[in-house]
Design a protein around this motif. Sequence first.
Motif, PDB file in Angstrom:
ATOM      1  N   ILE A  83      -4.354   0.554   8.335  1.00 34.30           N
ATOM      2  CA  ILE A  83      -4.321   0.686   7.020  1.00 34.30           C
ATOM      3  C   ILE A  83      -3.945   2.474   7.019  1.00 34.30           C
ATOM      4  O   ILE A  83      -3.378   2.582   6.054  1.00 34.30           O
ATOM      5  CB  ILE A  83      -5.538   0.538   6.473  1.00 34.30           C
ATOM      6  CG1 ILE A  83      -5.676  -1.314   6.399  1.00 34.30           C
ATOM      7  CG2 ILE A  83      -5.600   0.878   4.793  1.00 34.30           C
ATOM      8  CD1 ILE A  83      -4.773  -1.988   5.703  1.00 34.30           C
ATOM      9  N   ARG A  84      -4.251   3.201   7.966  1.00 36.39           N
ATOM     10  CA  ARG A  84      -4.154   4.424   8.017  1.00 36.39           C
ATOM     11  C   ARG A  84      -2.733   4.842   8.014  1.00 36.39           C
ATOM     12  O   ARG A  84      -2.244   5.425   7.427  1.00 36.39           O
ATOM     13  CB  ARG A  84      -5.160   5.288   9.079  1.00 36.39           C
ATOM     14  CG  ARG A  84      -4.908   6.711   8.968  1.00 36.39           C
ATOM     15  CD  ARG A  84      -5.634   7.530   9.934  1.00 36.39           C
ATOM     16  NE  ARG A  84      -7.063   7.045  10.109  1.00 36.39           N
ATOM     17  CZ  ARG A  84      -7.702   6.183  10.836  1.00 36.39           C
ATOM     18  NH1 ARG A  84      -7.224   5.744  11.915  1.00 36.39           N
ATOM     19  NH2 ARG A  84      -9.059   6.208  10.600  1.00 36.39           N
ATOM     20  N   VAL A 132      -1.044   4.122   4.779  1.00 33.95           N
ATOM     21  CA  VAL A 132      -1.188   5.167   3.961  1.00 33.95           C
ATOM     22  C   VAL A 132      -0.441   6.518   4.314  1.00 33.95           C
ATOM     23  O   VAL A 132       0.210   7.008   3.266  1.00 33.95           O
ATOM     24  CB  VAL A 132      -2.732   5.613   3.728  1.00 33.95           C
ATOM     25  CG1 VAL A 132      -2.939   6.803   3.010  1.00 33.95           C
ATOM     26  CG2 VAL A 132      -3.500   4.354   3.512  1.00 33.95           C
ATOM     27  N   HIS A 133      -0.211   6.685   5.263  1.00 28.64           N
ATOM     28  CA  HIS A 133       0.852   7.733   5.614  1.00 28.64           C
ATOM     29  C   HIS A 133       2.084   7.213   6.276  1.00 28.64           C
ATOM     30  O   HIS A 133       2.594   7.837   7.053  1.00 28.64           O
ATOM     31  CB  HIS A 133       0.106   8.674   6.814  1.00 28.64           C
ATOM     32  CG  HIS A 133      -1.234   9.032   6.419  1.00 28.64           C
ATOM     33  ND1 HIS A 133      -1.341  10.116   5.499  1.00 28.64           N
ATOM     34  CD2 HIS A 133      -2.556   8.570   6.598  1.00 28.64           C
ATOM     35  CE1 HIS A 133      -2.900  10.417   5.259  1.00 28.64           C
ATOM     36  NE2 HIS A 133      -3.388   9.512   5.854  1.00 28.64           N
ATOM     37  N   ILE A 153      -8.512  10.017   0.082  1.00 35.72           N
ATOM     38  CA  ILE A 153      -8.398   8.409   0.247  1.00 35.72           C
ATOM     39  C   ILE A 153      -9.273   8.299   1.224  1.00 35.72           C
ATOM     40  O   ILE A 153      -9.169   8.909   2.325  1.00 35.72           O
ATOM     41  CB  ILE A 153      -7.061   8.011   0.798  1.00 35.72           C
ATOM     42  CG1 ILE A 153      -6.011   8.163  -0.740  1.00 35.72           C
ATOM     43  CG2 ILE A 153      -7.020   6.508   1.187  1.00 35.72           C
ATOM     44  CD1 ILE A 153      -4.548   7.669  -0.157  1.00 35.72           C
ATOM     45  N   ASP A 174       0.984  13.395   3.488  1.00 37.47           N
ATOM     46  CA  ASP A 174      -0.394  13.241   2.665  1.00 37.47           C
ATOM     47  C   ASP A 174      -0.506  13.171   1.203  1.00 37.47           C
ATOM     48  O   ASP A 174      -0.040  14.022   0.471  1.00 37.47           O
ATOM     49  CB  ASP A 174      -1.328  14.303   3.459  1.00 37.47           C
ATOM     50  CG  ASP A 174      -1.354  14.344   5.017  1.00 37.47           C
ATOM     51  OD1 ASP A 174      -1.559  13.354   5.639  1.00 37.47           O
ATOM     52  OD2 ASP A 174      -1.575  15.512   5.441  1.00 37.47           O
ATOM     53  N   ILE A 189       0.586   3.881  -2.792  1.00 32.90           N
ATOM     54  CA  ILE A 189       0.127   5.410  -2.849  1.00 32.90           C
ATOM     55  C   ILE A 189       1.110   6.133  -3.153  1.00 32.90           C
ATOM     56  O   ILE A 189       0.830   7.430  -3.974  1.00 32.90           O
ATOM     57  CB  ILE A 189      -0.176   5.371  -1.270  1.00 32.90           C
ATOM     58  CG1 ILE A 189      -1.397   4.650  -0.732  1.00 32.90           C
ATOM     59  CG2 ILE A 189      -0.319   7.020  -0.950  1.00 32.90           C
ATOM     60  CD1 ILE A 189      -2.676   4.974  -1.326  1.00 32.90           C
ATOM     61  N   ILE A 210       0.935  -1.204   0.112  1.00 32.33           N
ATOM     62  CA  ILE A 210       0.019   0.163  -0.187  1.00 32.33           C
ATOM     63  C   ILE A 210       0.812   1.208   0.173  1.00 32.33           C
ATOM     64  O   ILE A 210       0.552   2.100  -0.873  1.00 32.33           O
ATOM     65  CB  ILE A 210      -0.902  -0.053   1.247  1.00 32.33           C
ATOM     66  CG1 ILE A 210      -2.099  -0.920   0.909  1.00 32.33           C
ATOM     67  CG2 ILE A 210      -1.730   1.281   1.492  1.00 32.33           C
ATOM     68  CD1 ILE A 210      -3.038  -1.352   1.949  1.00 32.33           C
ATOM     69  N   PRO A 211       1.911   1.486   0.780  1.00 34.12           N
ATOM     70  CA  PRO A 211       2.773   2.685   0.807  1.00 34.12           C
ATOM     71  C   PRO A 211       3.423   2.971  -0.532  1.00 34.12           C
ATOM     72  O   PRO A 211       3.450   3.945  -1.251  1.00 34.12           O
ATOM     73  CB  PRO A 211       3.658   2.422   1.830  1.00 34.12           C
ATOM     74  CG  PRO A 211       3.115   1.449   2.784  1.00 34.12           C
ATOM     75  CD  PRO A 211       2.459   0.267   2.054  1.00 34.12           C
ATOM     76  N   ILE A 254     -10.607   2.345   0.124  1.00 35.62           N
ATOM     77  CA  ILE A 254      -9.928   1.198   0.862  1.00 35.62           C
ATOM     78  C   ILE A 254     -10.822   0.676   1.529  1.00 35.62           C
ATOM     79  O   ILE A 254     -11.414   1.349   2.587  1.00 35.62           O
ATOM     80  CB  ILE A 254      -8.559   1.556   1.531  1.00 35.62           C
ATOM     81  CG1 ILE A 254      -7.466   2.366   0.679  1.00 35.62           C
ATOM     82  CG2 ILE A 254      -8.102   0.494   1.865  1.00 35.62           C
ATOM     83  CD1 ILE A 254      -6.165   2.738   1.147  1.00 35.62           C
ATOM     84  N   ILE A 307     -11.032   5.198   3.831  1.00 35.35           N
ATOM     85  CA  ILE A 307     -11.047   3.942   4.374  1.00 35.35           C
ATOM     86  C   ILE A 307     -12.345   3.650   5.260  1.00 35.35           C
ATOM     87  O   ILE A 307     -12.540   4.237   6.204  1.00 35.35           O
ATOM     88  CB  ILE A 307      -9.608   3.853   5.407  1.00 35.35           C
ATOM     89  CG1 ILE A 307      -8.509   4.479   4.702  1.00 35.35           C
ATOM     90  CG2 ILE A 307      -9.339   2.499   6.040  1.00 35.35           C
ATOM     91  CD1 ILE A 307      -7.299   4.487   5.750  1.00 35.35           C
TER      92      ILE A 307
END
Length: 308
Positions: A98-99, A102-103, A113, A108, A74, A70-71, A88, A115
């Motif tokens: 998951i957050r 993402v970060h 996005i 950001d 993104i 995911i990272p 997501i 979730i």
Amino acid sequence: MPLRVTFLGTSGAVPTTERNPSAIYVAREGDELLFDCGEGTQRQMMCFGTGFSVSQLFVTHTHGDHVLGIPGLIQTLDFNEREKPLAIHVPSGRRREIRSLVHALDTDPDFPITISAVGGGDVAYRGDDYEVRVFDVDHDTRAVGYALVEDERKGRFDRERAEELGVPVGPKFSQLHEGEPVELEDGTVVQPEQVVGDPRPGRSVVYTGDTRPTVATVEAAAEPDLLIHDGTFADDRVERASETGHSTARGAARIATEAGAKRLALVGTSSRYAGDVSDHHAQAQEVFDGDLLIPDDGDELEIPHLDA
């Protein structure tokens, strides 16, 4: 209407030189969906030409081999100046993990996005003429599977019968096919059921992620066109499969048979088999007499309408 599945990652927890961690790409008439996102998924998307227009990402569970891509994905989307949103979907109670992914780089993304948490019985996403349903699976962490199920299609229009009944060629054909009765010049009313056949089933694709064999998978979609099931182990490691929340090829084949699946794809093959999946194939075939495959990374499947 095309429905295409691309196997981006088919390995178990440990990647190999031939197999990447879990990721399944599905394209349906302009919609692009991704199921799980193991490490390196964005490179697999480049290698196998799917592009990066994914709008929905469905996560079965948060073990690394299903989410560590995911990272990277993104960041790649951000570098490509993406603007459209990405949704997501994750099992209930796993939004925080998951957050964090993402970060992960403490930045950001420049595109929206969302979730959302989902659980068994939910509809995670509703598209045009189909939905992605959620069902519970049996892994050693909170986990779900997903079933893409199309709506029923209209029955076939019997033009010859319509003309026999005196329906003029033109708009009245469309009215009848849409389920509306039509009146002819002599006052006769023709009902849709006189010229339109029974509704035809849509297609369905079921993806379990990691799981022991479970009845919830059987119930997820009746007679799926494609069941993509955990097939981590062969019969030599039945106990290990049960201990770790996975399936053997034979166990997956039993579920496919009970579900009436037309095709079975076994994924998540353990790296301990060193690329030799002949036992998996042979053992599954003893139970399942449908179309069986153990896909390689990059393999594609077109899912046709059976009445096409």
